[in-house]
Write a protein that holds these residues in place. Structure first.
Motif, PDB file in Angstrom:
ATOM      1  N   LYS A  68       1.116   4.343  -3.138  1.00  0.00           N
ATOM      2  CA  LYS A  68       1.183   5.737  -2.909  1.00  0.00           C
ATOM      3  C   LYS A  68       2.358   6.440  -3.158  1.00  0.00           C
ATOM      4  O   LYS A  68       2.235   7.548  -3.788  1.00  0.00           O
ATOM      5  CB  LYS A  68       0.607   5.989  -1.520  1.00  0.00           C
ATOM      6  CG  LYS A  68       0.667   7.607  -1.216  1.00  0.00           C
ATOM      7  CD  LYS A  68      -0.539   8.297  -1.813  1.00  0.00           C
ATOM      8  CE  LYS A  68      -0.919   9.429  -1.261  1.00  0.00           C
ATOM      9  NZ  LYS A  68      -2.179   9.818  -2.170  1.00  0.00           N
ATOM     10  N   THR A  91       1.322   8.783   3.223  1.00  0.00           N
ATOM     11  CA  THR A  91       0.081   7.887   2.615  1.00  0.00           C
ATOM     12  C   THR A  91      -1.327   8.172   3.189  1.00  0.00           C
ATOM     13  O   THR A  91      -2.183   7.653   2.540  1.00  0.00           O
ATOM     14  CB  THR A  91       0.396   6.646   3.117  1.00  0.00           C
ATOM     15  OG1 THR A  91       0.395   6.648   4.684  1.00  0.00           O
ATOM     16  CG2 THR A  91       1.816   5.880   2.886  1.00  0.00           C
ATOM     17  N   GLN A  92      -1.410   9.125   4.015  1.00  0.00           N
ATOM     18  CA  GLN A  92      -2.562   9.804   4.480  1.00  0.00           C
ATOM     19  C   GLN A  92      -3.210  10.783   3.745  1.00  0.00           C
ATOM     20  O   GLN A  92      -4.258  11.203   3.620  1.00  0.00           O
ATOM     21  CB  GLN A  92      -2.490  10.319   5.849  1.00  0.00           C
ATOM     22  CG  GLN A  92      -2.180   9.139   6.930  1.00  0.00           C
ATOM     23  CD  GLN A  92      -3.322   7.987   6.898  1.00  0.00           C
ATOM     24  OE1 GLN A  92      -4.276   8.129   6.791  1.00  0.00           O
ATOM     25  NE2 GLN A  92      -2.858   6.815   6.798  1.00  0.00           N
ATOM     26  N   SER A 116       0.608  -1.234   0.031  1.00  0.00           N
ATOM     27  CA  SER A 116       0.016   0.063  -0.078  1.00  0.00           C
ATOM     28  C   SER A 116       0.921   1.358   0.152  1.00  0.00           C
ATOM     29  O   SER A 116       0.385   2.269  -0.538  1.00  0.00           O
ATOM     30  CB  SER A 116      -0.757  -0.090   1.222  1.00  0.00           C
ATOM     31  OG  SER A 116      -0.275   0.028   2.297  1.00  0.00           O
ATOM     32  N   GLU A 117       1.898   1.171   0.623  1.00  0.00           N
ATOM     33  CA  GLU A 117       2.901   2.611   0.566  1.00  0.00           C
ATOM     34  C   GLU A 117       3.494   2.784  -0.786  1.00  0.00           C
ATOM     35  O   GLU A 117       3.780   3.570  -1.276  1.00  0.00           O
ATOM     36  CB  GLU A 117       4.204   2.124   1.636  1.00  0.00           C
ATOM     37  CG  GLU A 117       3.763   2.182   3.217  1.00  0.00           C
ATOM     38  CD  GLU A 117       4.941   1.799   4.000  1.00  0.00           C
ATOM     39  OE1 GLU A 117       4.420   2.329   5.178  1.00  0.00           O
ATOM     40  OE2 GLU A 117       5.610   1.135   3.600  1.00  0.00           O
ATOM     41  N   SER A 139      -2.863  11.777  -7.608  1.00  0.00           N
ATOM     42  CA  SER A 139      -1.100  11.501  -7.978  1.00  0.00           C
ATOM     43  C   SER A 139      -0.571  12.018  -6.964  1.00  0.00           C
ATOM     44  O   SER A 139      -0.830  13.095  -6.375  1.00  0.00           O
ATOM     45  CB  SER A 139      -1.094  12.220  -9.311  1.00  0.00           C
ATOM     46  OG  SER A 139      -1.191  13.698  -9.272  1.00  0.00           O
ATOM     47  N   PHE A 140       0.642  11.627  -6.555  1.00  0.00           N
ATOM     48  CA  PHE A 140       1.439  12.131  -5.369  1.00  0.00           C
ATOM     49  C   PHE A 140       2.852  12.226  -6.078  1.00  0.00           C
ATOM     50  O   PHE A 140       3.265  11.129  -6.545  1.00  0.00           O
ATOM     51  CB  PHE A 140       1.331  11.058  -4.522  1.00  0.00           C
ATOM     52  CG  PHE A 140       1.912  11.601  -3.124  1.00  0.00           C
ATOM     53  CD1 PHE A 140       1.119  12.676  -2.307  1.00  0.00           C
ATOM     54  CD2 PHE A 140       3.250  11.361  -2.551  1.00  0.00           C
ATOM     55  CE1 PHE A 140       1.976  13.319  -1.110  1.00  0.00           C
ATOM     56  CE2 PHE A 140       3.687  11.979  -1.546  1.00  0.00           C
ATOM     57  CZ  PHE A 140       3.220  12.975  -0.674  1.00  0.00           C
ATOM     58  N   GLU A 172      -4.927  12.480   0.604  1.00  0.00           N
ATOM     59  CA  GLU A 172      -5.886  11.956  -0.420  1.00  0.00           C
ATOM     60  C   GLU A 172      -5.539  12.621  -1.735  1.00  0.00           C
ATOM     61  O   GLU A 172      -5.742  13.840  -1.906  1.00  0.00           O
ATOM     62  CB  GLU A 172      -7.257  12.431   0.001  1.00  0.00           C
ATOM     63  CG  GLU A 172      -7.476  11.109   1.193  1.00  0.00           C
ATOM     64  CD  GLU A 172      -8.977  11.497   1.774  1.00  0.00           C
ATOM     65  OE1 GLU A 172      -9.798  12.169   0.956  1.00  0.00           O
ATOM     66  OE2 GLU A 172      -9.329  11.012   2.730  1.00  0.00           O
ATOM     67  N   SER A 173      -5.092  12.033  -2.561  1.00  0.00           N
ATOM     68  CA  SER A 173      -4.688  12.808  -3.778  1.00  0.00           C
ATOM     69  C   SER A 173      -4.702  11.866  -5.188  1.00  0.00           C
ATOM     70  O   SER A 173      -4.114  10.487  -4.821  1.00  0.00           O
ATOM     71  CB  SER A 173      -3.375  13.564  -3.869  1.00  0.00           C
ATOM     72  OG  SER A 173      -3.208  14.002  -5.056  1.00  0.00           O
TER      73      SER A 173
END
Length: 157
Positions: free
Chosen positions: A80, A111-112, A76-77, A117-118, A114-115
Motif C-alpha cells: 500500500k 492502509t485502510q 502488506s504495508e 493507487s496511493f 481503498e484506492s
C-alpha cells in the motif's frame, strides 16, 4: 472512497462545521454531492475507525521524548505504501510532525484507504486528517499544512 474523505475533511472538518450530524443526513448530503453510497459508507467507517483509535490513544505519550527506533513495515504495508510514502513517514517522524503513536495511526489509516493507487500526496491528506483532532498536535498539523501548500501561491506540491 478517498475522494469522499477529502470532501468531508475540506467541507466539514477543516471548516469546523458540525461533522457529528446524523449519519443519514450526512449520507444523503454526500450522495447529493455525487458520491456513491458505497463510497460514503466506507468513508464514514474510515472516520469511525480513526475516532476509535483516537479514543484509545495515550495522549501523555505524545509529549514524551521521541523513541529512536526503526519502524519495519510489513509486506502488506509495503504494498500500500510505496518507498516514497514510507520515506515521507520517516521524514515526518524525524522533523517531529509525527510521534511513534501518530505514525502508527497514520500507517493504519493509510492502509485502510481503498484506492488503486496511493501517492505521497494522498498520504499527506491522511496525516492531516489524523493530526487534525488530536490535542496538542496543532503545531504538527500547521507544519504539515505548510509542507503541503506553497505559501506564495497557495498550491499543493
Amino acid at each position: 472512497m478517498f475522494e469522499c474523505l477529502m470532501y468531508l475533511f475540506e467541507n466539514y472538518v477543516h471548516s469546523e462545521m458540525d461533522v457529528m450530524m446524523e449519519n443519514k443526513i450526512l449520507t444523503d448530503e454526500l450522495s447529493d454531492a455525487g458520491f456513491q453510497k458505497d463510497a460514503v459508507f466506507k468513508a464514514l467507517a474510515w472516520i469511525e475507525g480513526l475516532a476509535d483509535m483516537q479514543e484509545r490513544l495515550d495522549y501523555s505519550a505524545l509529549s514524551q521524548q521521541p523513541v529512536h527506533s526503526v519502524r519495519i513495515f510489513t509486506d502488506s504495508e509495503c504494498v500500500k505504501l510505496d518507498q516514497d510514502c514510507r520515506g515521507f513517514i520517516y521524514f515526518l517522524e524525524k522533523i517531529g510532525v509525527l510521534s511513534a503513536e501518530t505514525r502508527e495511526m497514520v500507517i493504519e489509516r493509510a492502509t485502510q484507504i481503498e484506492s488503486k493507487s496511493f501517492s505521497v500526496d494522498d498520504l499527506k491528506w491522511v496525516v492531516l486528517m489524523v493530526l487534525f483532532n488530536l490535542p496538542d498536535q496543532q503545531a504538527a498539523f500547521t507544519q504539515l499544512e505548510g509542507l503541503m501548500f506553497d505559501e506564495a501561491g497557495g498550491t499543493m506540491h
